[in-house]
Design an enzyme around this catalytic site. Structure first.
Site, PDB file in Angstrom:
ATOM      1  CD  GLU A 105      -2.497   1.706   0.183  1.00  0.00           C
ATOM      2  OE1 GLU A 105      -2.394   2.893  -0.198  1.00  0.00           O
ATOM      3  OE2 GLU A 105      -3.201   0.861  -0.403  1.00  0.00           O
ATOM      4  CB  CYS A 143     -15.232  -0.574  -6.947  1.00  0.00           C
ATOM      5  SG  CYS A 143     -16.932  -0.494  -6.341  1.00  0.00           S
TER       6      CYS A 143
END
Length: 441
Positions: free
Chosen positions: A286, A379
């Protein structure tokens, strides 16, 4: 001491979103906690805030027609108050006199008494027609434009949905975006059984994911299973795409899994729980330090190692068995979760993101070993973020497209030309996209 006013709370939340680019789902709970509204008034403040923000574009068109002027000519806090009042008139059962008088009083107290007369006049004109009549008046006959108006979406987002779904289903997808989604829990495998979680929470087992539980409402954090990390809040679609990667049959070693874009950690934690059952481990990458901390918290106690860095530079090459690329995207598939999000996004955002998405997917293919599997997830249903990214990589060679059998054979109408596309109106999930790729050499 005067009783806290739910309309004032809603106005303050809308102002924070409008003036400070705040997120409603963060600022509103803080305001509710500070003001101490009872449950009934808190529910009203929530409905007014989310409803106004969700339908903002349509409300603004109605207000401009009623006022006979551009809203840009009015001070910003007055516009926010007018939107709040117009939402009550057009979308709720609040009586006209109550919606107008409470908004006028709000303007007197929070904006300026000098514009209270204008507020009254504009809202009286809004109240002269119901929503259906206003939509008929503002309709232009342009199919996409009228869908945008009726379902409160920017026109360019309607175009993106329409390009994938076609004219027969686009309206249903837009309508689904305007319904607040239920809470989905994920029972982390090896930590709690799904049926046990459903029993402890009063929820019901999900339709598609073997780990999903649907909650009837309320705060999921109050349940011990969630508080202790045995379960988490996670959309069922997110569970499906993460599980699909883990379910791909493979020859050879299967011990090294990587999540290249791990924050905030929901998919990482599910992969970590599955890896723990198979003797595998997960490296979670990340780039943002604060999100890396969230990943570490979500995956606590699981065989997950968190790395703060850029997924495009993570290595060494050719060593991972399974790699998840949950790529940064426009989030068009989760518009129902953040009411203000649709009005903040621009088509140009997708152009910038698609380059990053392609680079991350290429990095994942380089990272995985021959015979290993890469899951590319967004998404968003937008073509430039989904099929076009994957098709470009397939054309470059060295990989093949796999069928996500664990989804396509159990979830109807989820196949999209060999990829997976989930939809709120079809499946009750966010509009998640998945492509599974195997490295050939």
């Amino acid at each position: 001491m005067s009783r806290p006013n739910p309309r004032h709370v809603a106005f303050d939340a809308i102002r924070a979103v409008s003036a400070e680019d705040a997120y409603a789902n963060i600022v509103l709970p803080r305001l509710l906690a500070v003001t101490g509204l009872d449950s009934r008034d808190a529910a009203l403040a929530t409905e007014l805030t989310y409803g106004t923000l969700r339908n903002l574009g349509t409300i603004e068109q109605v207000l401009e027609a009623a006022a006979g002027r551009s809203l840009d000519s009015l001070q910003a806090d007055l516009v926010d108050a007018l939107c709040l009042g117009a939402y009550q008139l057009l979308y709720t059962r609040v009586p006209t006199h109550a919606a107008v008088s409470t908004t006028v009083n709000l303007v007197k107290a929070a904006v300026s008494p000098r514009v209270s007369g204008l507020t009254n006049a504009v809202l009286r004109k809004v109240a002269a027609r119901d929503l259906a009549a206003w939509l008929d008046r503002l309709s232009t006959g342009d199919r996409i434009g009228d869908l945008a108006l009726r379902h409160a979406h920017p026109k360019w987002i309607v175009e993106e949905f329409d390009a994938v779904l076609g004219p027969d289903e686009t309206a249903a997808a837009l309508e689904a975006d305007n319904v607040a989604p239920p809470v989905h829990l994920c029972a982390k495998p090896g930590r709690i059984d799904r049926d046990d979680l459903a029993g402890k929470t009063g929820g019901t087992p999900g339709r598609w994911s073997p780990y999903a539980v649907y909650l009837p409402g309320g705060d999921p954090g109050k349940f011990k299973a969630v508080a202790t990390g045995r379960a988490s809040v996670q959309d069922e679609g997110s569970q499906l795409v993460a599980t699909a990667l883990a379910n791909v049959p493979m020859d050879g070693p299967d011990a090294s899994w990587v999540d290249l874009c791990a924050g905030p950690g929901g998919k990482t934690a599910l992969l970590g729980a599955l890896a723990a059952q198979r003797g595998a481990s997960v490296d979670a990458v990340e780039i943002a330090p604060h999100r890396a901390e969230l990943v570490a918290k979500a995956a606590k106690g699981l065989p997950v190692t968190v790395h703060t860095g850029d997924g495009r530079d993570f290595g060494p090459r050719g060593t991972a068995d399974r790699v998840l690329v949950d790529a940064p995207c426009s989030g068009l598939g989760a518009l129902r979760r953040r009411p203000e999000a649709r009005w903040r996004k621009r088509r140009s955002d997708i152009d910038d993101l698609s380059r990053l998405q392609r680079e991350l997917l290429e990095a994942a293919i380089g990272l995985v070993r021959p015979g290993g599997t890469v899951a590319y997830v967004t998404c968003s249903p937008a073509r430039a973020e989904t099929a076009e990214v994957v098709t470009g990589v397939l054309k470059a060679g060295g990989v093949e497209l796999l069928e996500a059998q664990s989804i396509t054979r159990t979830v109807p109408d989820s196949d999209r030309d060999g990829f997976v596309q989930l939809w709120p109106q079809r499946h009750g999930t966010d509009a998640m996209f998945l492509a599974l790729l195997r490295r050939l050499s």
